[in-house]
Design a protein around this motif. Sequence first.
Motif, mmCIF file in Angstrom:
data_model
loop_
_atom_site.group_PDB
_atom_site.id
_atom_site.type_symbol
_atom_site.label_atom_id
_atom_site.label_comp_id
_atom_site.label_asym_id
_atom_site.label_seq_id
_atom_site.Cartn_x
_atom_site.Cartn_y
_atom_site.Cartn_z
ATOM 1 N N LEU A 1 0.929 -1.208 -0.009
ATOM 2 C CA LEU A 1 -0.015 -0.070 0.179
ATOM 3 C C LEU A 1 0.817 1.326 -0.092
ATOM 4 C CD1 LEU A 1 -2.700 -1.138 2.567
ATOM 5 C CD2 LEU A 1 -3.241 -0.418 0.307
ATOM 6 N N ALA A 2 1.903 1.236 0.808
ATOM 7 C CA ALA A 2 2.803 2.275 0.897
ATOM 8 C C ALA A 2 3.612 2.522 -0.461
ATOM 9 C CB ALA A 2 3.814 2.272 1.970
ATOM 10 N N TRP A 3 4.039 1.547 -1.030
ATOM 11 C CA TRP A 3 4.690 1.520 -2.363
ATOM 12 C C TRP A 3 3.521 2.305 -3.692
ATOM 13 C CZ3 TRP A 3 8.849 2.661 -4.723
ATOM 14 C CH2 TRP A 3 8.946 2.361 -5.970
ATOM 15 N N ARG A 4 2.454 1.456 -3.494
ATOM 16 C CA ARG A 4 1.615 1.992 -4.502
ATOM 17 C C ARG A 4 1.209 3.638 -4.398
ATOM 18 N NH1 ARG A 4 -4.577 -0.385 -4.584
ATOM 19 N NH2 ARG A 4 -4.961 1.137 -2.856
ATOM 20 N N SER A 5 1.151 4.044 -3.120
ATOM 21 C CA SER A 5 0.884 5.553 -2.745
ATOM 22 C C SER A 5 1.774 6.320 -3.260
ATOM 23 C CB SER A 5 0.473 5.627 -1.191
ATOM 24 O OG SER A 5 -0.802 5.049 -0.969
ATOM 25 N N LEU A 6 3.328 5.872 -3.153
ATOM 26 C CA LEU A 6 4.389 6.719 -3.447
ATOM 27 C C LEU A 6 4.497 6.694 -4.932
ATOM 28 C CD1 LEU A 6 6.961 5.455 -0.999
ATOM 29 C CD2 LEU A 6 6.276 7.711 -1.181
ATOM 30 N N ARG A 7 4.240 5.546 -5.674
ATOM 31 C CA ARG A 7 4.177 5.536 -7.116
ATOM 32 C C ARG A 7 3.032 6.342 -7.643
ATOM 33 N NH1 ARG A 7 2.050 1.672 -10.500
ATOM 34 N NH2 ARG A 7 1.381 0.413 -8.661
ATOM 35 N N HIS A 8 1.816 6.169 -7.252
ATOM 36 C CA HIS A 8 0.730 6.953 -7.754
ATOM 37 C C HIS A 8 0.830 8.598 -7.601
ATOM 38 C CE1 HIS A 8 -2.066 3.348 -7.763
ATOM 39 N NE2 HIS A 8 -1.476 3.361 -8.410
ATOM 40 N N SER A 9 1.427 8.852 -6.162
ATOM 41 C CA SER A 9 1.550 10.328 -6.097
ATOM 42 C C SER A 9 2.591 10.983 -7.008
ATOM 43 C CB SER A 9 2.032 10.519 -4.589
ATOM 44 O OG SER A 9 1.104 9.972 -3.606
ATOM 45 N N TRP A 10 3.765 10.234 -7.103
ATOM 46 C CA TRP A 10 4.825 10.574 -8.092
ATOM 47 C C TRP A 10 3.920 10.801 -9.509
ATOM 48 C CZ3 TRP A 10 9.271 12.701 -7.903
ATOM 49 C CH2 TRP A 10 10.165 12.946 -8.581
ATOM 50 N N GLN A 11 3.246 9.861 -9.746
ATOM 51 C CA GLN A 11 2.646 9.986 -11.242
ATOM 52 C C GLN A 11 1.767 11.030 -11.482
ATOM 53 O OE1 GLN A 11 0.921 6.063 -11.620
ATOM 54 N NE2 GLN A 11 2.913 4.920 -12.362
ATOM 55 N N ILE A 12 0.894 11.172 -10.098
ATOM 56 C CA ILE A 12 -0.032 12.397 -10.340
ATOM 57 C C ILE A 12 0.452 13.798 -10.249
ATOM 58 C CG2 ILE A 12 -1.846 13.514 -8.918
ATOM 59 C CD1 ILE A 12 -2.459 10.522 -7.924
ATOM 60 N N TRP A 13 1.671 13.958 -9.586
ATOM 61 C CA TRP A 13 2.525 15.341 -9.413
ATOM 62 C C TRP A 13 2.875 15.433 -10.822
ATOM 63 C CZ3 TRP A 13 2.744 19.466 -7.092
ATOM 64 C CH2 TRP A 13 4.153 20.371 -7.172
ATOM 65 N N HIS A 14 3.680 14.553 -11.714
ATOM 66 C CA HIS A 14 3.948 14.757 -13.006
ATOM 67 C C HIS A 14 2.753 14.877 -13.954
ATOM 68 C CE1 HIS A 14 7.744 13.991 -11.009
ATOM 69 N NE2 HIS A 14 8.485 14.803 -11.751
ATOM 70 N N SER A 15 1.493 15.000 -13.658
ATOM 71 C CA SER A 15 0.644 15.079 -14.510
ATOM 72 C C SER A 15 -0.263 16.220 -14.496
ATOM 73 C CB SER A 15 -0.791 13.972 -14.145
ATOM 74 O OG SER A 15 -1.362 14.435 -13.013
ATOM 75 N N ALA A 16 -1.272 16.531 -15.565
ATOM 76 C CA ALA A 16 -1.825 17.690 -15.568
ATOM 77 C C ALA A 16 -2.881 17.946 -14.641
ATOM 78 C CB ALA A 16 -2.270 17.956 -17.015
ATOM 79 N N GLN A 17 -3.049 17.222 -13.542
ATOM 80 C CA GLN A 17 -4.155 17.261 -12.733
ATOM 81 C C GLN A 17 -4.387 18.532 -12.051
ATOM 82 O OE1 GLN A 17 -6.608 14.898 -11.967
ATOM 83 N NE2 GLN A 17 -6.042 12.897 -12.530
ATOM 84 N N PRO A 18 -5.437 19.028 -12.155
ATOM 85 C CA PRO A 18 -5.500 20.568 -11.356
ATOM 86 C C PRO A 18 -5.273 20.504 -9.823
ATOM 87 C CG PRO A 18 -7.742 19.995 -11.852
ATOM 88 C CD PRO A 18 -6.808 18.854 -12.723
#
Length: 508
Positions: free
Chosen positions: A435-452
């Motif tokens: 769960l921790a690794w998934r959250s780290l990976r998803h957060s990194w992807q979201i931070w580099h996306s165009a999500q407002p």
Amino acid sequence: MMLARWRWHPLATVGVSGIAALAILALYRPKRFAPLVGIDEAAAHNLLFALALLALFAALAWLRPEIGLAGVAATIPFNYRSRGFWDGDFPFIDGKYFPLHELLLLVVLGVTTLDLGWRLLRGRTVWRVWWREHWRMLLLPLAWLLIATFAATLAVPEGQAEAWREWRWMIVEPLLLYGLILYWQPRYPVRRWLLWGLLAGSAIVAVIGILQWRDLDWTPIDGTGMCFSDLIVDSGGTKRTSSVYCHPNNLALWMDRASMLAVVAAAWALWQFWRKRNWQTAAWSVLYLGVSSVLVLSLMLTYSKGARFAVALVLIGLSCLPRRWWLPLITSVVLGGLLLYSSLSGPERLSVTGDSSSARLSIWRSAAAMIGDHPVLGIGLDQFYFYFNPQYNRGYIEPALANDLAERNTAHPHNLLLDLWLRVGIVGLIIFASLAWRSLRHSWQIWHSAQPERWLALAAIAALVAGWLHGGVDQGYFSSDIAMVTWLAFGMIDSFRIKQASEAKIGQ
């Protein structure tokens, strides 16, 4: 349609938020509101008065579910100062205390159940599509629930009640909050309201703590809580504040997470102000800066070594994101210098070689011995106390701590890795790490996306990492407030993964 438009009017938002806040305050400390509604103090603590307030909150949560969830988030840090009931007509609650966030969470769950039932009747196909697209997201949370349920069955006879209470407070209820976030986010701005609610509650706790440190104690006015320890602790010649918590370390464990949420929000608001230069971004910058300053000050006044090092490491990590070589260098020099100075020249409490450090090492050795005897399954939820305390004659406490009245009552091994291994076994440890690794990976992807709202994912993972780092030397998950904020952050991050196609269908 008129009701739908009215829901989103700014005046309606202010009104619903204000009434919800008053309902929570009246539910939390009813004797302060009893004269206003013409009832005596005893009647204010009975079940019927509480049900009336909860019904009002339910109506508001139906109108604006995100405000209902914000109320849950705002009350999490008041876990140790719960709502008491005195009602002889209902013996099952008479004289008992219940965490306020638990009551509000159940209300929002009830509203959600009604909404889900109605939508299932209207369109079963939509929800089959949603499940088909997102079932993988729910596998790890469901696995966590299953392994924790099994761990509760491992309790020794004298610790069964504690195991199942922990299962309710730290496994089931946080998972319910996680599910509610995923359910409502496609239709309502849940992430923002969760942040605002959590920061509002944390700011109140921080102000109480700061005033305590200045010898202005508001907690007697607040009322009786679940703990009766001194609110100002003198440790190593240092005065430490605890606010509404039982101990300064508990306050620090909350504030390192809340302060990182506020710091990231403040940094993002300042960046937006630099780009747009309008009054809205200026107002948000001032607000978030003020809240983050109060939270960080309250954190410092706990004099927690673990919290200071954890927050410093997270801030150094965050300073690397703008990709300016000089920023992490300056941050590292400044924060590293302050930590070094406080450790060498500060009060005894902040010394890394103080008495608490030797006690930690002894507790870790005892925990390692327990793992050696129970390497696969662990010892079960909330069982460390029954294995460690010498009165139960299980022989895991070292002689140096056996006669220490404070340390002999230790209920956890003061290390997240050891705690997870002992409570939920090696399988539970792997699930939580996943769960921790998934959250780290998803957060990194979201931070580099165009999500407002990508900064909210960054704020959530910063709070989690600060808590996990502090958890290396203290409690990392198995406290009701920490478990709730952990799954709140998981929910904020995972809610970004809900596909836009499903959002459009479910929102119809």
